[in-house]
Motif scaffolding. Structure first.
Motif, PDB file in Angstrom:
ATOM      1  N   PHE A  86       0.824  -1.209   0.000  1.00 27.84           N
ATOM      2  CA  PHE A  86       0.000   0.000   0.000  1.00 27.84           C
ATOM      3  C   PHE A  86       0.859   1.261   0.000  1.00 27.84           C
ATOM      4  CE2 PHE A  86      -2.493   3.158   2.572  1.00 27.84           C
ATOM      5  CZ  PHE A  86      -3.466   3.426   1.619  1.00 27.84           C
ATOM      6  N   LEU A  87       1.812   1.323   0.910  1.00 29.33           N
ATOM      7  CA  LEU A  87       2.639   2.526   1.035  1.00 29.33           C
ATOM      8  C   LEU A  87       3.483   2.774  -0.219  1.00 29.33           C
ATOM      9  CD1 LEU A  87       3.722   2.183   4.764  1.00 29.33           C
ATOM     10  CD2 LEU A  87       2.098   3.837   3.806  1.00 29.33           C
ATOM     11  N   ARG A  88       4.088   1.712  -0.760  1.00 28.38           N
ATOM     12  CA  ARG A  88       4.886   1.873  -1.982  1.00 28.38           C
ATOM     13  C   ARG A  88       4.026   2.387  -3.124  1.00 28.38           C
ATOM     14  NH1 ARG A  88       6.748  -3.208  -1.287  1.00 28.38           N
ATOM     15  NH2 ARG A  88       8.515  -3.246   0.097  1.00 28.38           N
ATOM     16  N   ALA A  89       2.836   1.816  -3.278  1.00 30.63           N
ATOM     17  CA  ALA A  89       1.942   2.241  -4.361  1.00 30.63           C
ATOM     18  C   ALA A  89       1.467   3.680  -4.175  1.00 30.63           C
ATOM     19  CB  ALA A  89       0.745   1.298  -4.459  1.00 30.63           C
ATOM     20  N   CYS A  90       1.436   4.135  -2.929  1.00 35.00           N
ATOM     21  CA  CYS A  90       1.050   5.526  -2.646  1.00 35.00           C
ATOM     22  C   CYS A  90       2.216   6.495  -2.835  1.00 35.00           C
ATOM     23  CB  CYS A  90       0.518   5.643  -1.213  1.00 35.00           C
ATOM     24  SG  CYS A  90      -1.117   4.931  -0.991  1.00 35.00           S
ATOM     25  N   GLY A  91       3.411   5.967  -3.071  1.00 32.97           N
ATOM     26  CA  GLY A  91       4.565   6.822  -3.337  1.00 32.97           C
ATOM     27  C   GLY A  91       5.498   7.028  -2.168  1.00 32.97           C
ATOM     28  N   TYR A  92       5.408   6.187  -1.148  1.00 37.05           N
ATOM     29  CA  TYR A  92       6.297   6.302   0.011  1.00 37.05           C
ATOM     30  C   TYR A  92       7.552   5.472  -0.188  1.00 37.05           C
ATOM     31  CZ  TYR A  92       2.653   8.505   2.827  1.00 37.05           C
ATOM     32  OH  TYR A  92       1.716   9.370   3.324  1.00 37.05           O
ATOM     33  N   GLU A  93       8.652   5.974   0.367  1.00 42.74           N
ATOM     34  CA  GLU A  93       9.892   5.223   0.438  1.00 42.74           C
ATOM     35  C   GLU A  93       9.875   4.498   1.781  1.00 42.74           C
ATOM     36  OE1 GLU A  93      14.698   6.124   0.509  1.00 42.74           O
ATOM     37  OE2 GLU A  93      13.284   7.782   0.417  1.00 42.74           O
ATOM     38  N   LEU A  94      10.166   3.210   1.757  1.00 42.90           N
ATOM     39  CA  LEU A  94      10.055   2.402   2.973  1.00 42.90           C
ATOM     40  C   LEU A  94      11.409   2.019   3.554  1.00 42.90           C
ATOM     41  CD1 LEU A  94       7.172   0.019   1.951  1.00 42.90           C
ATOM     42  CD2 LEU A  94       7.037   2.220   3.083  1.00 42.90           C
ATOM     43  N   PRO A  95      11.469   1.814   4.855  1.00 42.72           N
ATOM     44  CA  PRO A  95      10.464   2.164   5.843  1.00 42.72           C
ATOM     45  C   PRO A  95      10.355   3.689   5.974  1.00 42.72           C
ATOM     46  CG  PRO A  95      12.424   1.412   6.975  1.00 42.72           C
ATOM     47  CD  PRO A  95      12.665   1.254   5.495  1.00 42.72           C
ATOM     48  N   ILE A  96       9.214   4.143   6.449  1.00 40.11           N
ATOM     49  CA  ILE A  96       8.974   5.580   6.558  1.00 40.11           C
ATOM     50  C   ILE A  96       9.822   6.149   7.696  1.00 40.11           C
ATOM     51  CG2 ILE A  96       7.259   7.345   7.113  1.00 40.11           C
ATOM     52  CD1 ILE A  96       5.181   5.585   5.732  1.00 40.11           C
ATOM     53  N   SER A  97      10.531   7.196   7.365  1.00 36.99           N
ATOM     54  CA  SER A  97      11.314   7.921   8.371  1.00 36.99           C
ATOM     55  C   SER A  97      11.204   9.399   8.048  1.00 36.99           C
ATOM     56  CB  SER A  97      12.776   7.466   8.344  1.00 36.99           C
ATOM     57  OG  SER A  97      13.375   7.825   7.115  1.00 36.99           O
ATOM     58  N   ARG A  98      11.807  10.198   8.868  1.00 32.98           N
ATOM     59  CA  ARG A  98      11.721  11.650   8.693  1.00 32.98           C
ATOM     60  C   ARG A  98      12.206  12.103   7.317  1.00 32.98           C
ATOM     61  NH1 ARG A  98      12.156  16.161  12.930  1.00 32.98           N
ATOM     62  NH2 ARG A  98      11.124  14.631  14.218  1.00 32.98           N
ATOM     63  N   GLY A  99      13.250  11.481   6.796  1.00 33.47           N
ATOM     64  CA  GLY A  99      13.826  11.922   5.529  1.00 33.47           C
ATOM     65  C   GLY A  99      13.382  11.133   4.314  1.00 33.47           C
ATOM     66  N   SER A 100      12.500  10.159   4.483  1.00 29.17           N
ATOM     67  CA  SER A 100      12.103   9.331   3.345  1.00 29.17           C
ATOM     68  C   SER A 100      11.129  10.065   2.414  1.00 29.17           C
ATOM     69  CB  SER A 100      11.501   8.005   3.823  1.00 29.17           C
ATOM     70  OG  SER A 100      10.357   8.215   4.599  1.00 29.17           O
ATOM     71  N   MET A 101      11.121   9.618   1.180  1.00 29.08           N
ATOM     72  CA  MET A 101      10.268  10.217   0.164  1.00 29.08           C
ATOM     73  C   MET A 101       8.794   9.942   0.486  1.00 29.08           C
ATOM     74  SD  MET A 101      11.054   9.865  -3.895  1.00 29.08           S
ATOM     75  CE  MET A 101      10.134   8.355  -4.081  1.00 29.08           C
ATOM     76  N   LYS A 102       7.963  10.973   0.318  1.00 28.48           N
ATOM     77  CA  LYS A 102       6.525  10.866   0.590  1.00 28.48           C
ATOM     78  C   LYS A 102       5.762  11.569  -0.520  1.00 28.48           C
ATOM     79  CE  LYS A 102       7.363  10.869   5.490  1.00 28.48           C
ATOM     80  NZ  LYS A 102       7.950  11.632   6.483  1.00 28.48           N
ATOM     81  N   PRO A 103       4.529  11.177  -0.763  1.00 26.12           N
ATOM     82  CA  PRO A 103       3.743  11.872  -1.794  1.00 26.12           C
ATOM     83  C   PRO A 103       3.388  13.283  -1.322  1.00 26.12           C
ATOM     84  CG  PRO A 103       2.373  10.263  -0.663  1.00 26.12           C
ATOM     85  CD  PRO A 103       3.769  10.086  -0.148  1.00 26.12           C
ATOM     86  N   THR A 104       3.255  14.192  -2.264  1.00 23.15           N
ATOM     87  CA  THR A 104       2.914  15.572  -1.888  1.00 23.15           C
ATOM     88  C   THR A 104       1.472  15.686  -1.408  1.00 23.15           C
ATOM     89  OG1 THR A 104       2.437  16.047  -4.207  1.00 23.15           O
ATOM     90  CG2 THR A 104       4.615  16.677  -3.392  1.00 23.15           C
ATOM     91  N   ASP A 105       0.590  14.871  -1.966  1.00 22.88           N
ATOM     92  CA  ASP A 105      -0.814  14.868  -1.545  1.00 22.88           C
ATOM     93  C   ASP A 105      -1.189  13.429  -1.165  1.00 22.88           C
ATOM     94  OD1 ASP A 105      -3.494  15.319  -1.079  1.00 22.88           O
ATOM     95  OD2 ASP A 105      -4.022  15.620  -3.192  1.00 22.88           O
ATOM     96  N   PRO A 106      -0.889  13.023   0.080  1.00 21.90           N
ATOM     97  CA  PRO A 106      -1.074  11.618   0.454  1.00 21.90           C
ATOM     98  C   PRO A 106      -2.511  11.117   0.393  1.00 21.90           C
ATOM     99  CG  PRO A 106      -0.476  12.922   2.375  1.00 21.90           C
ATOM    100  CD  PRO A 106      -0.367  13.820   1.182  1.00 21.90           C
ATOM    101  N   GLN A 107      -3.488  11.999   0.405  1.00 23.69           N
ATOM    102  CA  GLN A 107      -4.880  11.561   0.317  1.00 23.69           C
ATOM    103  C   GLN A 107      -5.526  11.925  -1.014  1.00 23.69           C
ATOM    104  OE1 GLN A 107      -6.599  12.709   4.305  1.00 23.69           O
ATOM    105  NE2 GLN A 107      -7.576  10.734   3.930  1.00 23.69           N
ATOM    106  N   GLY A 108      -4.699  12.250  -1.999  1.00 18.82           N
ATOM    107  CA  GLY A 108      -5.235  12.553  -3.330  1.00 18.82           C
ATOM    108  C   GLY A 108      -5.932  11.332  -3.910  1.00 18.82           C
TER     109      GLY A 108
END
Length: 152
Positions: A86-108
């Motif tokens: 789920f997280l990878r498909a949403c655009g997150y870099e795993l595991p999630i940490s302060r500096g990891s890549m995240k989507p700009t609009d996580p609930q888009g």
């Protein structure tokens, strides 16, 4: 044509669809993410690992896994895999940490659809069921069935 799904898959699909439809699915919240949704918006699953998005079971997760404990039909390792998908498909870099890549609009809408789509594909794989969201395959099957009936 009706398909009978394993109970855990049917329950998970219903919960994910409802959460997606009402906008409550959220990748950044442990009670509203894919696994939180499957687990009736409870966060007990997060205690099976040490980091959000990690696929590594911690001591608590390993003990539960070893004893064959299932949560809403899924082993702890399966829950972590579902969340990872789920997280990878949403655009997150795993595991999630302060500096990891995240989507700009996580609930888009597109982010949530991609996440839900990937999870549904994975859940179907886990249960050995044809992907319920593979529309093209469903249309081809329906067309072939219709042709077969018209040939009779």
């Amino acid at each position: 044509m009706t398909t009978i799904f394993p109970f855990r898959l049917e329950q998970a699909l219903s919960k994910l669809y409802a959460a997606f439809s009402d906008g409550s699915l959220h990748p950044g919240c442990c009670t509203a993410c894919a696994v939180g949704t499957i687990c009736d918006n409870k966060d007990m699953w997060k205690h099976m690992t040490d980091a959000h998005g990690s696929l590594v079971l911690n001591y608590v997760g390993k003990v539960n896994e070893t004893f064959g404990k299932r949560f809403y039909g899924y082993l702890p390792s399966e829950l972590l895999q579902i969340e990872g998908v789920f997280l990878r498909a949403c655009g997150y870099e795993l595991p999630i940490s302060r500096g990891s890549m995240k989507p700009t609009d996580p609930q888009g809408d597109e982010v949530m659809f991609n996440g839900m789509r990937a999870v549904i594909h994975y859940l179907c794989e886990l249960d050995g069921v044809e992907d319920v969201m593979d529309i093209q395959q469903q249309f081809l099957s329906a067309t072939a069935e219709k042709r077969a009936l018209s040939d009779v």
